[in-house]
Design a protein around this motif. Sequence first.
Motif, PDB file in Angstrom:
ATOM      1  N   LYS A   1       0.856  -1.187   0.000  1.00 25.63           N
ATOM      2  CA  LYS A   1       0.000   0.000   0.000  1.00 25.63           C
ATOM      3  C   LYS A   1       0.887   1.230   0.000  1.00 25.63           C
ATOM      4  N   PRO A   2       0.602   2.212  -0.876  1.00 28.81           N
ATOM      5  CA  PRO A   2      -0.488   2.232  -1.852  1.00 28.81           C
ATOM      6  C   PRO A   2      -0.129   1.444  -3.105  1.00 28.81           C
ATOM      7  N   VAL A   3      -1.167   1.058  -3.853  1.00 25.54           N
ATOM      8  CA  VAL A   3      -0.986   0.430  -5.159  1.00 25.54           C
ATOM      9  C   VAL A   3      -1.929   1.111  -6.147  1.00 25.54           C
ATOM     10  N   VAL A   4      -1.572   1.058  -7.415  1.00 29.39           N
ATOM     11  CA  VAL A   4      -2.344   1.760  -8.446  1.00 29.39           C
ATOM     12  C   VAL A   4      -3.774   1.240  -8.526  1.00 29.39           C
ATOM     13  N   SER A   5      -3.940  -0.079  -8.360  1.00 26.53           N
ATOM     14  CA  SER A   5      -5.266  -0.682  -8.557  1.00 26.53           C
ATOM     15  C   SER A   5      -6.311  -0.182  -7.570  1.00 26.53           C
ATOM     16  N   GLN A   6      -5.889   0.333  -6.420  1.00 29.08           N
ATOM     17  CA  GLN A   6      -6.867   0.779  -5.432  1.00 29.08           C
ATOM     18  C   GLN A   6      -7.716   1.941  -5.938  1.00 29.08           C
ATOM     19  N   TYR A   7      -7.219   2.642  -6.961  1.00 30.81           N
ATOM     20  CA  TYR A   7      -7.954   3.783  -7.512  1.00 30.81           C
ATOM     21  C   TYR A   7      -8.901   3.383  -8.649  1.00 30.81           C
ATOM     22  N   PHE A   8      -8.883   2.107  -9.018  1.00 30.94           N
ATOM     23  CA  PHE A   8      -9.712   1.648 -10.124  1.00 30.94           C
ATOM     24  C   PHE A   8     -10.751   0.607  -9.687  1.00 30.94           C
ATOM     25  N   ALA A   9     -10.655   0.128  -8.468  1.00 27.76           N
ATOM     26  CA  ALA A   9     -11.582  -0.887  -7.963  1.00 27.76           C
ATOM     27  C   ALA A   9     -12.718  -0.238  -7.188  1.00 27.76           C
ATOM     28  N   ASP A  10     -13.756  -1.013  -6.939  1.00 27.68           N
ATOM     29  CA  ASP A  10     -14.863  -0.516  -6.112  1.00 27.68           C
ATOM     30  C   ASP A  10     -14.436  -0.396  -4.656  1.00 27.68           C
ATOM     31  N   GLN A  11     -13.556  -1.305  -4.223  1.00 32.85           N
ATOM     32  CA  GLN A  11     -12.998  -1.257  -2.883  1.00 32.85           C
ATOM     33  C   GLN A  11     -11.562  -1.760  -2.926  1.00 32.85           C
ATOM     34  N   PHE A  12     -10.780  -1.364  -1.926  1.00 32.70           N
ATOM     35  CA  PHE A  12      -9.412  -1.851  -1.817  1.00 32.70           C
ATOM     36  C   PHE A  12      -9.215  -2.505  -0.459  1.00 32.70           C
ATOM     37  N   TRP A  13      -8.589  -3.675  -0.467  1.00 30.42           N
ATOM     38  CA  TRP A  13      -8.286  -4.394   0.767  1.00 30.42           C
ATOM     39  C   TRP A  13      -6.768  -4.513   0.898  1.00 30.42           C
ATOM     40  N   HIS A  14      -6.225  -3.839   1.877  1.00 30.44           N
ATOM     41  CA  HIS A  14      -4.795  -3.987   2.182  1.00 30.44           C
ATOM     42  C   HIS A  14      -4.655  -5.295   2.962  1.00 30.44           C
ATOM     43  N   MET A  15      -4.504  -6.376   2.242  1.00 35.39           N
ATOM     44  CA  MET A  15      -4.626  -7.701   2.829  1.00 35.39           C
ATOM     45  C   MET A  15      -3.278  -8.262   3.270  1.00 35.39           C
ATOM     46  N   PRO A  16      -3.294  -9.256   4.160  1.00 38.64           N
ATOM     47  CA  PRO A  16      -2.046  -9.901   4.574  1.00 38.64           C
ATOM     48  C   PRO A  16      -1.438 -10.694   3.421  1.00 38.64           C
ATOM     49  N   LEU A  17      -0.163 -11.025   3.553  1.00 38.54           N
ATOM     50  CA  LEU A  17       0.478 -11.904   2.585  1.00 38.54           C
ATOM     51  C   LEU A  17      -0.246 -13.244   2.538  1.00 38.54           C
ATOM     52  N   CYS A  18      -0.333 -13.821   1.336  1.00 39.81           N
ATOM     53  CA  CYS A  18      -1.063 -15.082   1.177  1.00 39.81           C
ATOM     54  C   CYS A  18      -0.184 -16.261   1.600  1.00 39.81           C
TER      55      CYS A  18
END
Length: 312
Positions: free
Chosen positions: A38-55
């Motif tokens: 975070k931040p990432v570019v996709s957060q501005y193009f999605a309906d919501q952004f989830w700063h999620m834990p590592l998978c």
Amino acid sequence: MKVLLSSAGAKIPLLQALKNAALKLQPDAKIIAGDSSKPVVSQYFADQFWHMPLCNKSNLDAIKVGLAEYQITHIIPSRDGELMFWSEQKKALKLLGIEVLVSAEEVIQLCLDKFSFAQIKTHPKCKVIPALLHPDESADLWVVKERYGAGSQNLGLKLTTQEALHHAKTMQCPLYQPFIQGTEISVDAWLDKNSKLKGHICRYRTKVQHGESQISQTVYLPQYDEWIKTLLEQLQLTGPVVLQAIIDKHQQLHIIECNSRFGGASTLGIKAGVDSLYWSLAESMAIDITQLPFTPAKQTITQVRYAGDLYL
């Protein structure tokens, strides 16, 4: 419908294609961009952004909490390094009403391990390029790549044996393949839950940067259709996949590798008729996939990837 695109990063074309696919099924569908940075570019193009834990397994409980909080109904992984994690959780998450659109664990493992992938048997006219853990006398020039993960990472191309051995010292788990002169192609394909190929298109990789196509062009190569179909179905893949290959001067098809996910330039595949994201979501909703048409584009389509600006 709330679809999570994990490892969304800057994958804006994929995010937008996913949004279009979801809206064809439900007009109120939402796309959630997920990423551990975070931040990432996709957060501005999605309906919501989830700063999620590592998978990874140690974060599984926190990830499940987030999936519930965001009311996720579908998950589409987009990075090689997370495919196994999501595949391992596929059955458990389905019991929670969450569809994970990814191939089975053993198939993913085979595709991620380029040495194992090179051992599969195919049609004589559709050869998988051999892979060696140490170079021998079978080739004058070599391609050196990491055995696991993204094939373009620290790639050494058209190297002599001595150059290849020197280059390998910079790698974690080097793999050697004979260098084959020819035209590189990608095959965007989609297979149903029974690993039956619904459709595919071929495209030239005219310009490649950091392992992804910057300029791609569709090409009609029906002479390879049956071999491609046989190989993909033999692998027991499901959903969107990308096959990489080289056509040599004798028109022999040499398979490089297979990515068991949506590719960086696979939006061209969608444009050309392989509506992979829509088919995946539709199949998960028990829609009869055989009733959805596959109509490949008749004309050549060229895709050019370029940087753009967004002002907020």
